[in-house]
Design a protein around this motif. Structure first.
Motif, PDB file in Angstrom:
ATOM      1  N   MET A 186       0.854  -1.169   0.000  1.00 57.53           N
ATOM      2  CA  MET A 186       0.000   0.000   0.000  1.00 57.53           C
ATOM      3  C   MET A 186       0.900   1.232   0.000  1.00 57.53           C
ATOM      4  O   MET A 186       1.914   1.268   0.688  1.00 57.53           O
ATOM      5  CB  MET A 186      -0.900  -0.022   1.237  1.00 57.53           C
ATOM      6  CG  MET A 186      -1.919   1.078   1.242  1.00 57.53           C
ATOM      7  SD  MET A 186      -3.084   0.968   2.626  1.00 57.53           S
ATOM      8  CE  MET A 186      -4.058  -0.416   2.097  1.00 57.53           C
ATOM      9  N   GLU A 187       0.496   2.203  -0.768  1.00 57.28           N
ATOM     10  CA  GLU A 187       1.258   3.445  -0.861  1.00 57.28           C
ATOM     11  C   GLU A 187       0.316   4.640  -0.829  1.00 57.28           C
ATOM     12  O   GLU A 187      -0.864   4.517  -1.137  1.00 57.28           O
ATOM     13  CB  GLU A 187       2.049   3.491  -2.173  1.00 57.28           C
ATOM     14  CG  GLU A 187       3.097   2.423  -2.312  1.00 57.28           C
ATOM     15  CD  GLU A 187       3.832   2.510  -3.635  1.00 57.28           C
ATOM     16  OE1 GLU A 187       3.543   3.417  -4.440  1.00 57.28           O
ATOM     17  OE2 GLU A 187       4.694   1.661  -3.863  1.00 57.28           O
ATOM     18  N   ALA A 188       0.868   5.773  -0.490  1.00 58.50           N
ATOM     19  CA  ALA A 188       0.132   7.034  -0.532  1.00 58.50           C
ATOM     20  C   ALA A 188       1.147   8.154  -0.656  1.00 58.50           C
ATOM     21  O   ALA A 188       2.345   7.952  -0.456  1.00 58.50           O
ATOM     22  CB  ALA A 188      -0.713   7.221   0.727  1.00 58.50           C
ATOM     23  N   ARG A 189       0.660   9.342  -0.977  1.00 59.02           N
ATOM     24  CA  ARG A 189       1.527  10.509  -1.098  1.00 59.02           C
ATOM     25  C   ARG A 189       0.803  11.697  -0.493  1.00 59.02           C
ATOM     26  O   ARG A 189      -0.417  11.836  -0.650  1.00 59.02           O
ATOM     27  CB  ARG A 189       1.818  10.751  -2.581  1.00 59.02           C
ATOM     28  CG  ARG A 189       2.715  11.937  -2.855  1.00 59.02           C
ATOM     29  CD  ARG A 189       2.935  12.093  -4.331  1.00 59.02           C
ATOM     30  NE  ARG A 189       1.638  12.411  -4.957  1.00 59.02           N
ATOM     31  CZ  ARG A 189       1.476  12.627  -6.240  1.00 59.02           C
ATOM     32  NH1 ARG A 189       2.479  12.524  -7.066  1.00 59.02           N
ATOM     33  NH2 ARG A 189       0.289  12.927  -6.724  1.00 59.02           N
ATOM     34  N   VAL A 190       1.519  12.531   0.221  1.00 66.30           N
ATOM     35  CA  VAL A 190       0.953  13.747   0.803  1.00 66.30           C
ATOM     36  C   VAL A 190       1.779  14.927   0.310  1.00 66.30           C
ATOM     37  O   VAL A 190       3.005  14.933   0.443  1.00 66.30           O
ATOM     38  CB  VAL A 190       0.957  13.697   2.353  1.00 66.30           C
ATOM     39  CG1 VAL A 190       0.436  15.004   2.932  1.00 66.30           C
ATOM     40  CG2 VAL A 190       0.125  12.515   2.855  1.00 66.30           C
ATOM     41  N   GLN A 191       1.102  15.911  -0.266  1.00 67.84           N
ATOM     42  CA  GLN A 191       1.780  17.104  -0.785  1.00 67.84           C
ATOM     43  C   GLN A 191       1.261  18.348  -0.088  1.00 67.84           C
ATOM     44  O   GLN A 191       0.056  18.496   0.123  1.00 67.84           O
ATOM     45  CB  GLN A 191       1.539  17.248  -2.290  1.00 67.84           C
ATOM     46  CG  GLN A 191       2.182  16.164  -3.113  1.00 67.84           C
ATOM     47  CD  GLN A 191       1.787  16.314  -4.576  1.00 67.84           C
ATOM     48  OE1 GLN A 191       0.638  16.061  -4.937  1.00 67.84           O
ATOM     49  NE2 GLN A 191       2.738  16.728  -5.385  1.00 67.84           N
ATOM     50  N   TRP A 192       2.179  19.229   0.236  1.00 69.68           N
ATOM     51  CA  TRP A 192       1.845  20.506   0.849  1.00 69.68           C
ATOM     52  C   TRP A 192       1.254  21.429  -0.201  1.00 69.68           C
ATOM     53  O   TRP A 192       1.807  21.607  -1.284  1.00 69.68           O
ATOM     54  CB  TRP A 192       3.123  21.108   1.440  1.00 69.68           C
ATOM     55  CG  TRP A 192       2.978  22.458   2.059  1.00 69.68           C
ATOM     56  CD1 TRP A 192       1.980  22.901   2.853  1.00 69.68           C
ATOM     57  CD2 TRP A 192       3.904  23.541   1.948  1.00 69.68           C
ATOM     58  NE1 TRP A 192       2.209  24.196   3.263  1.00 69.68           N
ATOM     59  CE2 TRP A 192       3.403  24.612   2.711  1.00 69.68           C
ATOM     60  CE3 TRP A 192       5.095  23.709   1.281  1.00 69.68           C
ATOM     61  CZ2 TRP A 192       4.044  25.825   2.827  1.00 69.68           C
ATOM     62  CZ3 TRP A 192       5.746  24.925   1.397  1.00 69.68           C
ATOM     63  CH2 TRP A 192       5.224  25.973   2.163  1.00 69.68           C
ATOM     64  N   LEU A 193       0.105  22.053   0.127  1.00 70.38           N
ATOM     65  CA  LEU A 193      -0.522  23.010  -0.780  1.00 70.38           C
ATOM     66  C   LEU A 193      -0.150  24.433  -0.394  1.00 70.38           C
ATOM     67  O   LEU A 193       0.443  25.158  -1.174  1.00 70.38           O
ATOM     68  CB  LEU A 193      -2.042  22.839  -0.777  1.00 70.38           C
ATOM     69  CG  LEU A 193      -2.581  21.503  -1.290  1.00 70.38           C
ATOM     70  CD1 LEU A 193      -4.096  21.449  -1.145  1.00 70.38           C
ATOM     71  CD2 LEU A 193      -2.172  21.297  -2.743  1.00 70.38           C
ATOM     72  N   ALA A 235      -3.648  14.598   0.147  1.00 73.68           N
ATOM     73  CA  ALA A 235      -3.160  13.223   0.194  1.00 73.68           C
ATOM     74  C   ALA A 235      -3.751  12.472  -0.990  1.00 73.68           C
ATOM     75  O   ALA A 235      -4.933  12.624  -1.301  1.00 73.68           O
ATOM     76  CB  ALA A 235      -3.567  12.558   1.500  1.00 73.68           C
ATOM     77  N   THR A 236      -2.916  11.676  -1.639  1.00 74.28           N
ATOM     78  CA  THR A 236      -3.354  10.858  -2.761  1.00 74.28           C
ATOM     79  C   THR A 236      -3.077   9.405  -2.424  1.00 74.28           C
ATOM     80  O   THR A 236      -1.937   9.042  -2.109  1.00 74.28           O
ATOM     81  CB  THR A 236      -2.613  11.255  -4.054  1.00 74.28           C
ATOM     82  OG1 THR A 236      -2.769  12.659  -4.276  1.00 74.28           O
ATOM     83  CG2 THR A 236      -3.169  10.490  -5.254  1.00 74.28           C
ATOM     84  N   SER A 237      -4.112   8.599  -2.484  1.00 80.14           N
ATOM     85  CA  SER A 237      -3.958   7.172  -2.182  1.00 80.14           C
ATOM     86  C   SER A 237      -3.325   6.462  -3.371  1.00 80.14           C
ATOM     87  O   SER A 237      -3.304   6.983  -4.490  1.00 80.14           O
ATOM     88  CB  SER A 237      -5.324   6.556  -1.871  1.00 80.14           C
ATOM     89  OG  SER A 237      -6.121   6.536  -3.039  1.00 80.14           O
ATOM     90  N   GLY A 238      -2.847   5.264  -3.116  1.00 82.97           N
ATOM     91  CA  GLY A 238      -2.272   4.458  -4.182  1.00 82.97           C
ATOM     92  C   GLY A 238      -3.279   4.161  -5.283  1.00 82.97           C
ATOM     93  O   GLY A 238      -2.896   3.945  -6.436  1.00 82.97           O
ATOM     94  N   SER A 239      -4.565   4.158  -4.954  1.00 84.08           N
ATOM     95  CA  SER A 239      -5.611   3.915  -5.945  1.00 84.08           C
ATOM     96  C   SER A 239      -6.039   5.195  -6.668  1.00 84.08           C
ATOM     97  O   SER A 239      -6.942   5.165  -7.501  1.00 84.08           O
ATOM     98  CB  SER A 239      -6.823   3.248  -5.289  1.00 84.08           C
ATOM     99  OG  SER A 239      -7.326   4.054  -4.244  1.00 84.08           O
ATOM    100  N   GLY A 240      -5.394   6.324  -6.321  1.00 85.80           N
ATOM    101  CA  GLY A 240      -5.628   7.565  -7.040  1.00 85.80           C
ATOM    102  C   GLY A 240      -6.665   8.501  -6.448  1.00 85.80           C
ATOM    103  O   GLY A 240      -6.943   9.554  -7.018  1.00 85.80           O
ATOM    104  N   HIS A 241      -7.229   8.171  -5.310  1.00 85.06           N
ATOM    105  CA  HIS A 241      -8.220   9.052  -4.687  1.00 85.06           C
ATOM    106  C   HIS A 241      -7.524  10.107  -3.835  1.00 85.06           C
ATOM    107  O   HIS A 241      -6.475   9.848  -3.251  1.00 85.06           O
ATOM    108  CB  HIS A 241      -9.193   8.239  -3.826  1.00 85.06           C
ATOM    109  CG  HIS A 241      -9.956   7.243  -4.643  1.00 85.06           C
ATOM    110  ND1 HIS A 241     -11.034   7.585  -5.418  1.00 85.06           N
ATOM    111  CD2 HIS A 241      -9.760   5.923  -4.824  1.00 85.06           C
ATOM    112  CE1 HIS A 241     -11.479   6.522  -6.037  1.00 85.06           C
ATOM    113  NE2 HIS A 241     -10.723   5.490  -5.700  1.00 85.06           N
ATOM    114  N   GLN A 242      -8.131  11.293  -3.771  1.00 84.38           N
ATOM    115  CA  GLN A 242      -7.508  12.395  -3.042  1.00 84.38           C
ATOM    116  C   GLN A 242      -8.398  12.905  -1.921  1.00 84.38           C
ATOM    117  O   GLN A 242      -9.629  12.861  -2.016  1.00 84.38           O
ATOM    118  CB  GLN A 242      -7.189  13.547  -3.986  1.00 84.38           C
ATOM    119  CG  GLN A 242      -6.135  13.201  -5.012  1.00 84.38           C
ATOM    120  CD  GLN A 242      -5.754  14.395  -5.851  1.00 84.38           C
ATOM    121  OE1 GLN A 242      -6.590  15.210  -6.215  1.00 84.38           O
ATOM    122  NE2 GLN A 242      -4.473  14.488  -6.165  1.00 84.38           N
ATOM    123  N   VAL A 243      -7.738  13.414  -0.886  1.00 78.75           N
ATOM    124  CA  VAL A 243      -8.437  14.051   0.221  1.00 78.75           C
ATOM    125  C   VAL A 243      -7.561  15.194   0.725  1.00 78.75           C
ATOM    126  O   VAL A 243      -6.333  15.089   0.744  1.00 78.75           O
ATOM    127  CB  VAL A 243      -8.756  13.035   1.345  1.00 78.75           C
ATOM    128  CG1 VAL A 243      -7.503  12.478   1.969  1.00 78.75           C
ATOM    129  CG2 VAL A 243      -9.655  13.646   2.394  1.00 78.75           C
TER     130      VAL A 243
END
Length: 134
Positions: A1-8, A15-23
């Motif tokens: 499982m992977e995810a990415r969090v980017q500062w706005l 945050a972007t999940s490995g499946s491509g969903h964002q929150v």
């Protein structure tokens, strides 16, 4: 499982999940979006709700709605971790058996919900429920 969090900006992140969903999350006490701790609380409720609905459907219960109201207490000191959490399920349906709901909540708490079980090693996690006739 992977995810990415980017500062706005400010203390807001996406945050972007490995499946491509964002929150979007907000570290500024939830000013612009849910805070990371609110996300943890909501994740516990979502995970447990999936279990409860699935178990009740397999038991052929006529469930029309499931809501979980979550409450949590946090430590006064830093880090302000959760110390207590309650998941209160409100199950609405026609002739829904309290025994089936109790079993579904118990199975989620003890066997299936990876989020609340993981939190349970350091947080006092409790569960409760009520059944309402539709």
């Amino acid at each position: 499982m992977e995810a990415r969090v980017q500062w706005l900006s400010d203390l807001t992140f996406v945050a972007t999940s490995g499946s491509g969903h964002q929150v979007v999350m907000d570290g500024n006490q939830g000013k612009h979006a849910a805070s990371p701790m609110e996300m943890v609380l909501m994740a516990a409720g979502s995970c447990a709700s999936v279990d409860v609905v699935s178990i009740l459907e397999k038991a052929r219960q006529d469930v029309r709605g499931v809501e979980v109201k979550l409450t949590a207490e946090r430590a006064d000191a830093t880090p302000a971790v959760f110390t207590k959490m309650n998941l209160h399920f409100i199950v609405t349906g026609t002739e829904v058996s309290e025994k089936h709901v109790e079993r579904a909540v118990s199975l989620s708490a003890e066997k299936y919900c990876s989020v609340s079980i993981m939190l349970g090693s350091s947080v006092e996690v409790t569960h409760s429920f009520e059944v309402i006739s539709a």
